[in-house]
Write a protein that holds these residues in place. Sequence first.
Motif, PDB file in Angstrom:
ATOM      1  N   ALA A   1       1.005  12.671   6.537  1.00 37.91           N
ATOM      2  CA  ALA A   1       2.202  13.002   5.766  1.00 37.91           C
ATOM      3  C   ALA A   1       1.822  13.188   4.309  1.00 37.91           C
ATOM      4  CB  ALA A   1       3.254  11.911   5.898  1.00 37.91           C
ATOM      5  N   ASP A   2       2.611  13.986   3.617  1.00 38.17           N
ATOM      6  CA  ASP A   2       2.392  14.210   2.189  1.00 38.17           C
ATOM      7  C   ASP A   2       3.399  13.440   1.347  1.00 38.17           C
ATOM      8  OD1 ASP A   2       0.267  16.039   2.657  1.00 38.17           O
ATOM      9  OD2 ASP A   2       1.737  17.593   3.117  1.00 38.17           O
ATOM     10  N   SER A   3       4.535  13.091   1.962  1.00 40.68           N
ATOM     11  CA  SER A   3       5.565  12.334   1.264  1.00 40.68           C
ATOM     12  C   SER A   3       5.816  11.043   2.031  1.00 40.68           C
ATOM     13  CB  SER A   3       6.865  13.148   1.174  1.00 40.68           C
ATOM     14  OG  SER A   3       7.910  12.365   0.636  1.00 40.68           O
ATOM     15  N   PHE A   4       5.816   9.920   1.328  1.00 39.69           N
ATOM     16  CA  PHE A   4       5.926   8.623   1.991  1.00 39.69           C
ATOM     17  C   PHE A   4       7.223   7.899   1.667  1.00 39.69           C
ATOM     18  CE2 PHE A   4       1.607   9.432   0.325  1.00 39.69           C
ATOM     19  CZ  PHE A   4       1.053   9.907   1.505  1.00 39.69           C
ATOM     20  N   ALA A   5       8.045   8.504   0.798  1.00 42.19           N
ATOM     21  CA  ALA A   5       9.282   7.837   0.403  1.00 42.19           C
ATOM     22  C   ALA A   5      10.306   7.910   1.528  1.00 42.19           C
ATOM     23  CB  ALA A   5       9.846   8.483  -0.852  1.00 42.19           C
ATOM     24  N   PRO A   6      10.959   6.784   1.863  1.00 42.41           N
ATOM     25  CA  PRO A   6      11.993   6.820   2.893  1.00 42.41           C
ATOM     26  C   PRO A   6      13.209   7.586   2.400  1.00 42.41           C
ATOM     27  CG  PRO A   6      11.877   4.649   1.881  1.00 42.41           C
ATOM     28  CD  PRO A   6      10.730   5.424   1.339  1.00 42.41           C
ATOM     29  N   GLY A   7      14.010   8.082   3.345  1.00 43.31           N
ATOM     30  CA  GLY A   7      15.206   8.832   2.992  1.00 43.31           C
ATOM     31  C   GLY A   7      16.265   7.943   2.381  1.00 43.31           C
ATOM     32  N   SER A   8      17.210   8.564   1.668  1.00 45.95           N
ATOM     33  CA  SER A   8      18.269   7.801   1.016  1.00 45.95           C
ATOM     34  C   SER A   8      19.175   7.103   2.021  1.00 45.95           C
ATOM     35  CB  SER A   8      19.111   8.724   0.127  1.00 45.95           C
ATOM     36  OG  SER A   8      19.648   9.785   0.901  1.00 45.95           O
ATOM     37  N   ASP A   9      19.153   7.580   3.274  1.00 43.03           N
ATOM     38  CA  ASP A   9      19.972   6.955   4.313  1.00 43.03           C
ATOM     39  C   ASP A   9      19.211   5.838   5.022  1.00 43.03           C
ATOM     40  OD1 ASP A   9      18.093   8.499   5.514  1.00 43.03           O
ATOM     41  OD2 ASP A   9      19.471   9.549   6.877  1.00 43.03           O
TER      42      ASP A   9
ATOM     43  N   THR B   1       0.835  -1.205   0.000  1.00 42.99           N
ATOM     44  CA  THR B   1       0.000   0.000   0.000  1.00 42.99           C
ATOM     45  C   THR B   1       0.868   1.252   0.000  1.00 42.99           C
ATOM     46  OG1 THR B   1      -1.816  -1.100   1.149  1.00 42.99           O
ATOM     47  CG2 THR B   1      -1.719   1.295   1.327  1.00 42.99           C
ATOM     48  N   GLU B   2       1.934   1.235   0.792  1.00 41.20           N
ATOM     49  CA  GLU B   2       2.814   2.400   0.839  1.00 41.20           C
ATOM     50  C   GLU B   2       3.524   2.616  -0.494  1.00 41.20           C
ATOM     51  OE1 GLU B   2       6.565   4.066   3.477  1.00 41.20           O
ATOM     52  OE2 GLU B   2       5.094   2.725   4.356  1.00 41.20           O
ATOM     53  N   ASN B   3       3.989   1.544  -1.110  1.00 45.95           N
ATOM     54  CA  ASN B   3       4.646   1.679  -2.418  1.00 45.95           C
ATOM     55  C   ASN B   3       3.679   2.239  -3.467  1.00 45.95           C
ATOM     56  OD1 ASN B   3       7.091   0.730  -1.467  1.00 45.95           O
ATOM     57  ND2 ASN B   3       6.704  -1.389  -2.075  1.00 45.95           N
TER      58      ASN B   3
ATOM     59  N   ILE C   1       3.394   5.960  -2.811  1.00 43.88           N
ATOM     60  CA  ILE C   1       4.571   6.676  -3.321  1.00 43.88           C
ATOM     61  C   ILE C   1       4.458   6.863  -4.833  1.00 43.88           C
ATOM     62  CG2 ILE C   1       7.073   6.488  -3.675  1.00 43.88           C
ATOM     63  CD1 ILE C   1       7.177   4.965  -0.984  1.00 43.88           C
ATOM     64  N   LYS C   2       3.965   5.833  -5.488  1.00 43.86           N
ATOM     65  CA  LYS C   2       3.865   5.853  -6.940  1.00 43.86           C
ATOM     66  C   LYS C   2       2.774   6.802  -7.437  1.00 43.86           C
ATOM     67  CE  LYS C   2       3.484   2.383 -10.642  1.00 43.86           C
ATOM     68  NZ  LYS C   2       3.257   0.945 -10.881  1.00 43.86           N
ATOM     69  N   THR C   3       1.653   6.845  -6.710  1.00 37.72           N
ATOM     70  CA  THR C   3       0.489   7.605  -7.195  1.00 37.72           C
ATOM     71  C   THR C   3       0.260   8.931  -6.482  1.00 37.72           C
ATOM     72  OG1 THR C   3      -1.003   6.499  -5.633  1.00 37.72           O
ATOM     73  CG2 THR C   3      -0.658   5.432  -7.783  1.00 37.72           C
ATOM     74  N   GLY C   4       0.853   9.066  -5.282  1.00 41.81           N
ATOM     75  CA  GLY C   4       0.608  10.274  -4.499  1.00 41.81           C
ATOM     76  C   GLY C   4      -0.668  10.219  -3.685  1.00 41.81           C
ATOM     77  N   ILE C   5      -1.403   9.095  -3.772  1.00 43.35           N
ATOM     78  CA  ILE C   5      -2.638   8.936  -2.981  1.00 43.35           C
ATOM     79  C   ILE C   5      -2.260   8.437  -1.594  1.00 43.35           C
ATOM     80  CG2 ILE C   5      -4.880   7.794  -2.841  1.00 43.35           C
ATOM     81  CD1 ILE C   5      -4.717   7.387  -5.878  1.00 43.35           C
ATOM     82  N   HIS C   6      -2.815   9.052  -0.554  1.00 45.09           N
ATOM     83  CA  HIS C   6      -2.452   8.701   0.812  1.00 45.09           C
ATOM     84  C   HIS C   6      -2.813   7.243   1.114  1.00 45.09           C
ATOM     85  CE1 HIS C   6      -2.201   8.797   5.199  1.00 45.09           C
ATOM     86  NE2 HIS C   6      -1.483   9.910   5.051  1.00 45.09           N
ATOM     87  N   PRO C   7      -1.947   6.534   1.853  1.00 49.94           N
ATOM     88  CA  PRO C   7      -2.230   5.124   2.181  1.00 49.94           C
ATOM     89  C   PRO C   7      -3.568   4.926   2.885  1.00 49.94           C
ATOM     90  CG  PRO C   7       0.045   5.656   2.738  1.00 49.94           C
ATOM     91  CD  PRO C   7      -0.610   6.945   2.350  1.00 49.94           C
ATOM     92  N   ARG C   8      -4.005   5.923   3.652  1.00 46.52           N
ATOM     93  CA  ARG C   8      -5.297   5.807   4.320  1.00 46.52           C
ATOM     94  C   ARG C   8      -6.424   5.682   3.309  1.00 46.52           C
ATOM     95  NH1 ARG C   8      -6.444   3.895   8.614  1.00 46.52           N
ATOM     96  NH2 ARG C   8      -7.635   2.638   7.170  1.00 46.52           N
ATOM     97  N   GLU C   9      -6.365   6.512   2.283  1.00 52.10           N
ATOM     98  CA  GLU C   9      -7.398   6.480   1.253  1.00 52.10           C
ATOM     99  C   GLU C   9      -7.326   5.176   0.454  1.00 52.10           C
ATOM    100  OE1 GLU C   9      -7.446  10.049  -1.175  1.00 52.10           O
ATOM    101  OE2 GLU C   9      -6.522  11.172   0.468  1.00 52.10           O
TER     102      GLU C   9
END
Length: 803
Positions: free
Chosen positions: A455-463, A85-87, A90-98
């Motif tokens: 949150a508006d951005s769900f992508a994890p950081g590069s670290d 769901t999170e991936n 990230i791909k669509t910009g739709i919140h995981p809750r929705e």
Amino acid sequence: MRYDANLTEAKWQKIWEDSHVFEASDDHTKPKFYGLVEFPYPSGAGMHVGHIKAYSGLEVIGRKRRKQGYNVLFPIGFDAYGLPTENYAIKTGIHPREVTDKNIARFTEQLKRVGFAFDWSRVIDTTEEDYYKWTQWIFLKMFENGLAFRDKTLVNYCPSCKVVLSNEDSQGGKCDICHSDVVQRAKDVWYLRITQYADKLLEGLEEVDYLPNVKLQQKNWIGKSTGAFVNFTLNGAEETLRIYTTRPDTLFGVTFMVMAPEHPLIEKYRDRIANIEALDAYRTECSKKTEFERTQLVKDKTGVRIEGLSAINPVTGKDVPIYISDYVMMGYGTGAIMAVPAHDERDYDFAKKFGIDIIPVIEGGNIEEAAYTGDGNVINSGFLNGCTTKQEAIEKMLAHLAAEGIGEAGVQYKMKDWAFNRQRYWGEPIPIVHCPTCGMVPVPYEELPLRLPRADSFAPGSDGESPLAKIEEFVNCTCPKCGGAARRETDTMPQWAGSSWYFLRYIDPKNTETLADKKELEYWMPVDWYNGGMEHVTRHMIYSRFWHHFLHDIGAVPTAEPYAKRTAQGLILGPDGDKMSKSKGNVVDPLEVVDAYGADVLRVYILFMGDYEKATPWSENGVKGCKRFLDRVWALQDALTDDEELSEDMTAPFHRTLKKVTEDIEAMKFNTAIAAMMTLLNQLGEKGSVTRGEWQLLLSMLNPFAPHITEEMWEAAGFEGMLATAPWPAYDEAKCAESTIEIAVQVNGKLRSRLTVAADVTAADAIAAAKADEKTLPFIEGMQFVKELYVPGKLVNLVVKPQ
């Protein structure tokens, strides 16, 4: 009148829902039946035929138990946290809750269309705050009791998902989610100390009714072994290298040792190591490999000898070289092993490559050709020489180790502590605050749930940091203990967290004061019957049993084991016999079957297609065959008579069929139960009529399998009440036997006639009837009888010759 499946099924689904017929009762005086299925992950792809099979087994059993007077709890919910769901978000910009809410709504509609008898008043969603509040509560209880801890270690890291994975989630060196290659990375990780419960988990298997294969897989996963811890002194240092071995009887055959490349003794004595640069280079290469790559048996043996460090064999006093090699892991055992190349294949290959001595200590085999791994007399082993069995030699060596203070008997487990955090957004926040003064401080219970921030951005950081680390208003907080500035934990829990206790929340899903009321738990627990896939009998089941044992230890639940019984269904394969996959184009959509034939046809076919526990390919012809079967049952209404009793010639067939269906349902032999009803239908068809008493019995038996069409026919016949709650009929053992039987008549071994006789006919009467039979007479008239034989229930054989 033609049967309209769509109209009829919608009609009865609404009646069931409006009448709350499948909701568990608060009446605790009734016997209870708690049937549990693995709640689904609400993916965007929706429900597949595997879900139908997984739920249909206990669906039939639960419907039968309800008719037998049980208070049935058959709940459903959604295991909705997780990476897919999170991936997608990230791909669509739709919140995981929705995304989650939309998928749950779709799943719910699909499940209801199949007519499952779930208690929809108890639906749970692991992502809802009133649910994960108690997931967090359990975590804090574990933290209080020292079972949740943080440690720096090499972890399995997926660069694609940017997440730390447990060993269980990265089997084969691949990420369980995206199937990318996993790498090793040093990181602070949350663990749950499941190893502390290893023995309880093993002992508990003796108290439950699980399939033998399920028990075996869990035992192998835990991997308990008995052996010895042995201390090897480092040459020229006040230090010991401690190892664990299951074969202390082979200590005289140790000719080298191997340490994990990450072993702390390398750093401690690096100034003594002459070839430290070579070791450092090798260690760097090892850090790029996954645990799976490092521990493979079939691979080239690599390693570096440590020049400047060696060990002393504690039983021979001989100097033993020490190597580092990638196949020894710091997280397994003690991070070092003793090597007996004469009797271990991997040690043998290593010794051959590096020119190390090979000393046999067990008689047998030829060490010039290969390691000998069998049993035999002990040789080249000092005080062990003369031992003829492995057990005798082990016991003598254990006594020696203890007497000399150089080791002791010990136990190890293959199972490791559970890596319990993920660097992702869509998961339960870990309720811990990091204070520079107080250290790790739990969030107060009264402040639970610690809510997952928007949150508006769900992508994890590069670290590899969690997206939560970027939300300042969430991260920055005050310490609950000292009131100073602090930071919240930003990792989230793995998807396994919510599924480790969901069966408890079903019992009391709306309770705001505790995870479930004590009296409700005492009534409903343990789960009477849990059915699911074989792929979940280790990770999920072991994790949930571990949580439950812990909750029992702190007095939160009344039973030590959560599940009294566990069964499993086999896969449904594609029509081509292969596992279903979109890439192969062999996926069957269950809703397309419902649209074309009706839910009852789908339900009957899923359970009729083969052994429930085995994998079976999908067959469109099989579906059509089940459609014809239900059409024939529907058509039988036209042959209904007014007689309320069973007709004499159908009494035994009905009672036999009822007995078989009753027993087969409990044994999950659904295909043979349906086959028995098909045979009975054929007999009724040949007869051309069916009494009301017979019709009532047939509909009652068929109802758990095909509930919609049978409810409709029950109502049309004017029978009392709703079939879903009508009592399950009881068979009469005495009436299962036929009053008459058909036997063959042979003359000199050749079939000449068939007779109908009483089932309890005597041999004399059977032979007399055969002799008097019109078809037999021409073959025996004027003949001398040599032998007269009656095989009970089968035949009469008359042996004759001319006079």
